[in-house]
Scaffold this motif. Structure first.
Motif, PDB file in Angstrom:
ATOM      1  N   HIS A 164       7.227 -53.460  14.776  1.00 25.49           N
ATOM      2  CA  HIS A 164       6.926 -52.460  13.580  1.00 25.49           C
ATOM      3  C   HIS A 164       8.697 -51.451  13.891  1.00 25.49           C
ATOM      4  O   HIS A 164       8.603 -51.886  14.331  1.00 25.49           O
ATOM      5  N   HIS A 213      11.061 -53.335  16.576  1.00 24.04           N
ATOM      6  CA  HIS A 213      10.490 -53.458  17.976  1.00 24.04           C
ATOM      7  C   HIS A 213       9.816 -53.906  18.403  1.00 24.04           C
ATOM      8  O   HIS A 213       8.777 -53.705  17.261  1.00 24.04           O
ATOM      9  N   HIS A 260       4.965 -54.306  20.410  1.00 21.10           N
ATOM     10  CA  HIS A 260       4.806 -53.949  20.839  1.00 21.10           C
ATOM     11  C   HIS A 260       3.538 -54.616  21.546  1.00 21.10           C
ATOM     12  O   HIS A 260       2.860 -55.659  20.246  1.00 21.10           O
ATOM     13  N   GLU A 294      -0.568 -48.629  22.309  1.00 17.04           N
ATOM     14  CA  GLU A 294       0.832 -49.036  22.417  1.00 17.04           C
ATOM     15  C   GLU A 294       0.994 -49.493  22.792  1.00 17.04           C
ATOM     16  O   GLU A 294       2.504 -50.583  22.978  1.00 17.04           O
TER      17      GLU A 294
HETATM   18 NI    NI Z   1       6.737 -49.017  18.270  1.00 15.83          NI
END
Ligand code: NI
Length: 155
Positions: free
Chosen positions: A14, A39, A41, A124
């Motif tokens: 995202h 990037h 997650h 996250e």
């Molecule tokens: Ni992030």
């Protein structure tokens, strides 16, 4: 009341930015999370359903069914995707861990065969987690498109 939880994992990328902000505002607000190409997650999603055990099965909800619903409505749609662009139900939403909780709630609520949705908890990272219990929240959706052009780069 019994609370049962099913856990799922997915990986996604995202970029945090608000298309109504200037580049400088986005940089100042979202810092590294504003990286132009995004990037990634490894998310951990926990969905908690509450209810009373069915006298015939002992289940609040059949966790195999809950897994299937979670996969169909959320995990299969977000896993290995770019959350800003690839997921219909996230279109225009700033994909913070907070907003994702609310969007996931809206995908699940009303689609459970038994029990009642109680909480959505989304990790996250090992350090950042949000939890949502379904209080009414309206998340703004922004027009997207112009943010995909920058410094001569067109996606
Ligand atoms: Ni992030």
């Amino acid at each position: 009341m019994i609370f049962v939880t099913r856990k799922a994992q997915f990986s996604a990328s995202h970029r945090l930015f608000n298309p109504t902000f200037s580049e400088e505002q986005n940089e100042a607000t979202f810092d590294k999370c504003n990286n132009f190409f995004g990037h990634g997650h490894n998310y951990v999603l926990e969905v908690t359903v509450k209810g009373l055990p069915d006298p015939l099965t002992g289940y609040v909800i059949d966790l195999k069914q809950l897994k299937r619903i979670l996969d169909e409505r959320i995990v299969d749609k977000v896993d290995h995707k770019h959350l800003n662009y690839d997921v219909d139900f996230l279109h225009g939403i700033i994909p913070t861990v907070e907003n994702l909780c609310v969007a996931f709630w809206q995908e699940l609520a009303g689609h459970l065969p038994s029990g009642e949705l109680h909480a959505i908890k989304l990790w996250e990272s090992d350090h950042n987690v949000a939890e949502y219990f379904g209080a009414p929240i309206e998340i703004p959706r922004y027009a997207i498109g112009q943010e995909t052009q920058r410094q001569g780069v067109t996606l």
